[in-house]
Design a protein around this motif. Structure first.
Motif, PDB file in Angstrom:
ATOM      1  N   GLU A  55      13.245  -1.870  -7.837  1.00 57.54           N
ATOM      2  CA  GLU A  55      12.646  -3.058  -8.440  1.00 57.54           C
ATOM      3  C   GLU A  55      12.535  -2.818  -9.933  1.00 57.54           C
ATOM      4  OE1 GLU A  55       9.002  -3.155  -6.142  1.00 57.54           O
ATOM      5  OE2 GLU A  55       9.906  -4.523  -4.683  1.00 57.54           O
ATOM      6  N   ASP A  56      12.029  -3.793 -10.665  1.00 62.26           N
ATOM      7  CA  ASP A  56      11.925  -3.660 -12.120  1.00 62.26           C
ATOM      8  C   ASP A  56      11.039  -2.499 -12.549  1.00 62.26           C
ATOM      9  OD1 ASP A  56      13.611  -5.810 -12.540  1.00 62.26           O
ATOM     10  OD2 ASP A  56      11.974  -7.242 -12.731  1.00 62.26           O
ATOM     11  N   ASP A  57       9.923  -2.305 -11.843  1.00 58.38           N
ATOM     12  CA  ASP A  57       8.948  -1.323 -12.303  1.00 58.38           C
ATOM     13  C   ASP A  57       8.632  -0.224 -11.290  1.00 58.38           C
ATOM     14  OD1 ASP A  57       7.663  -2.990 -10.528  1.00 58.38           O
ATOM     15  OD2 ASP A  57       5.803  -3.085 -11.669  1.00 58.38           O
ATOM     16  N   ALA A  58       9.281  -0.243 -10.136  1.00 59.55           N
ATOM     17  CA  ALA A  58       9.012   0.771  -9.114  1.00 59.55           C
ATOM     18  C   ALA A  58      10.149   0.784  -8.112  1.00 59.55           C
ATOM     19  CB  ALA A  58       7.695   0.481  -8.402  1.00 59.55           C
ATOM     20  N   LEU A  59      10.183   1.833  -7.324  1.00 57.86           N
ATOM     21  CA  LEU A  59      11.116   1.903  -6.209  1.00 57.86           C
ATOM     22  C   LEU A  59      10.337   1.523  -4.952  1.00 57.86           C
ATOM     23  CD1 LEU A  59      14.043   2.764  -5.430  1.00 57.86           C
ATOM     24  CD2 LEU A  59      13.062   4.970  -4.793  1.00 57.86           C
ATOM     25  N   LEU A  60      10.827   0.539  -4.229  1.00 60.13           N
ATOM     26  CA  LEU A  60      10.202   0.140  -2.976  1.00 60.13           C
ATOM     27  C   LEU A  60      10.782   0.985  -1.860  1.00 60.13           C
ATOM     28  CD1 LEU A  60       8.451  -1.742  -1.212  1.00 60.13           C
ATOM     29  CD2 LEU A  60      10.463  -3.246  -1.052  1.00 60.13           C
ATOM     30  N   LEU A  61       9.923   1.694  -1.169  1.00 57.12           N
ATOM     31  CA  LEU A  61      10.325   2.412   0.023  1.00 57.12           C
ATOM     32  C   LEU A  61      10.218   1.376   1.146  1.00 57.12           C
ATOM     33  CD1 LEU A  61       9.215   5.972   1.019  1.00 57.12           C
ATOM     34  CD2 LEU A  61       9.775   4.201   2.663  1.00 57.12           C
ATOM     35  N   ASP A  62      11.349   0.744   1.438  1.00 61.99           N
ATOM     36  CA  ASP A  62      11.377  -0.387   2.352  1.00 61.99           C
ATOM     37  C   ASP A  62      11.182   0.041   3.798  1.00 61.99           C
ATOM     38  OD1 ASP A  62      11.748  -3.208   2.831  1.00 61.99           O
ATOM     39  OD2 ASP A  62      13.750  -2.728   3.584  1.00 61.99           O
ATOM     40  N   HIS A  90      16.647   6.398 -10.877  1.00 61.41           N
ATOM     41  CA  HIS A  90      16.628   5.002 -11.345  1.00 61.41           C
ATOM     42  C   HIS A  90      15.729   4.832 -12.569  1.00 61.41           C
ATOM     43  CE1 HIS A  90      18.904   3.012  -8.138  1.00 61.41           C
ATOM     44  NE2 HIS A  90      18.282   3.779  -7.271  1.00 61.41           N
ATOM     45  N   GLU A  91      15.178   5.961 -13.067  1.00 60.81           N
ATOM     46  CA  GLU A  91      14.264   5.965 -14.211  1.00 60.81           C
ATOM     47  C   GLU A  91      13.019   5.135 -13.935  1.00 60.81           C
ATOM     48  OE1 GLU A  91      16.560   4.982 -17.716  1.00 60.81           O
ATOM     49  OE2 GLU A  91      17.666   6.866 -17.590  1.00 60.81           O
ATOM     50  N   LEU A  92      12.532   5.260 -12.711  1.00 63.47           N
ATOM     51  CA  LEU A  92      11.294   4.591 -12.293  1.00 63.47           C
ATOM     52  C   LEU A  92      10.244   5.659 -12.043  1.00 63.47           C
ATOM     53  CD1 LEU A  92      12.944   2.059  -9.835  1.00 63.47           C
ATOM     54  CD2 LEU A  92      11.968   1.537 -12.089  1.00 63.47           C
ATOM     55  N   ASP A  93       9.012   5.378 -12.432  1.00 65.83           N
ATOM     56  CA  ASP A  93       7.970   6.389 -12.303  1.00 65.83           C
ATOM     57  C   ASP A  93       6.976   6.110 -11.178  1.00 65.83           C
ATOM     58  OD1 ASP A  93       6.555   4.280 -13.387  1.00 65.83           O
ATOM     59  OD2 ASP A  93       5.791   5.395 -15.108  1.00 65.83           O
ATOM     60  N   ARG A  94       7.307   5.144 -10.324  1.00 65.01           N
ATOM     61  CA  ARG A  94       6.407   4.820  -9.208  1.00 65.01           C
ATOM     62  C   ARG A  94       7.208   4.461  -7.965  1.00 65.01           C
ATOM     63  NH1 ARG A  94       3.127   0.056 -10.402  1.00 65.01           N
ATOM     64  NH2 ARG A  94       4.796  -0.534 -11.796  1.00 65.01           N
ATOM     65  N   ILE A  95       6.613   4.761  -6.834  1.00 65.68           N
ATOM     66  CA  ILE A  95       7.150   4.333  -5.549  1.00 65.68           C
ATOM     67  C   ILE A  95       6.077   3.484  -4.885  1.00 65.68           C
ATOM     68  CG2 ILE A  95       7.922   5.036  -3.245  1.00 65.68           C
ATOM     69  CD1 ILE A  95       8.928   7.606  -4.460  1.00 65.68           C
ATOM     70  N   ARG A  96       6.501   2.374  -4.314  1.00 68.43           N
ATOM     71  CA  ARG A  96       5.595   1.509  -3.564  1.00 68.43           C
ATOM     72  C   ARG A  96       6.066   1.443  -2.120  1.00 68.43           C
ATOM     73  NH1 ARG A  96       4.724  -2.269  -8.315  1.00 68.43           N
ATOM     74  NH2 ARG A  96       6.747  -3.209  -7.925  1.00 68.43           N
ATOM     75  N   LEU A  97       5.110   1.240  -1.224  1.00 66.30           N
ATOM     76  CA  LEU A  97       5.432   1.031   0.182  1.00 66.30           C
ATOM     77  C   LEU A  97       4.275   0.299   0.829  1.00 66.30           C
ATOM     78  CD1 LEU A  97       3.679   3.155   2.158  1.00 66.30           C
ATOM     79  CD2 LEU A  97       5.189   4.783   1.064  1.00 66.30           C
TER      80      LEU A  97
END
Length: 135
Positions: A55-62, A90-97
């Motif tokens: 995503e724009d600001d995080a990686l979604l752990l789908d 991906h140069e993202l500093d957060r993961i969301r789930l």
């Protein structure tokens, strides 16, 4: 991947009062083309998988799922570590789930690995717990 999802998520059906975890009805053929998909094979059989969405600001752990017969072997933890590496790539500093509120075993694992609950929300009769990990 569908057979892994069925084995991994079916045990929660009784807890969910008639609701179905989304992964039981997912289109995994589409997921392979629409997400970043990783699988773990043992002896030619898929035993686990990981689906990621940048995503724009995080990686979604789908989705992450492991066959129950392979729980406790470190595969799930290795896939979550892989997700962190992919976020950095991906140069993202957060993961969301997110996970269903009744999946308390998953919640405990995520919290042990540094994920922090950000909120809870419902949609279509499902109550989800949302997590984030800052890398």
């Amino acid at each position: 991947m569908a057979q892994v999802a069925v084995a991994a998520y079916s045990p929660y059906l009784e807890r969910m009062d008639g609701a179905r975890p989304g992964p039981l009805d997912a289109d995994y053929a589409a997921a392979v083309t629409d997400t970043e998909a990783w699988v773990v094979e043992r002896d030619g059989e898929v035993v686990a998988f990981l689906l990621l969405v940048a995503e724009d600001d995080a990686l979604l752990l789908d989705n992450v799922a492991v066959l129950p017969s392979h729980h406790g072997t470190g595969i799930g933890r290795a896939l979550l570590t892989l997700a962190e590496g992919r976020a950095r790539a991906h140069e993202l500093d957060r993961i969301r789930l997110f996970t269903h509120v009744t999946m308390v075993e998953n919640q405990r694992l995520y919290e042990r690995l540094g994920y922090v609950e950000t909120h809870r929300g419902g949609e279509g009769g499902l109550v989800r717990v949302f997590y984030e990990k800052v890398l």
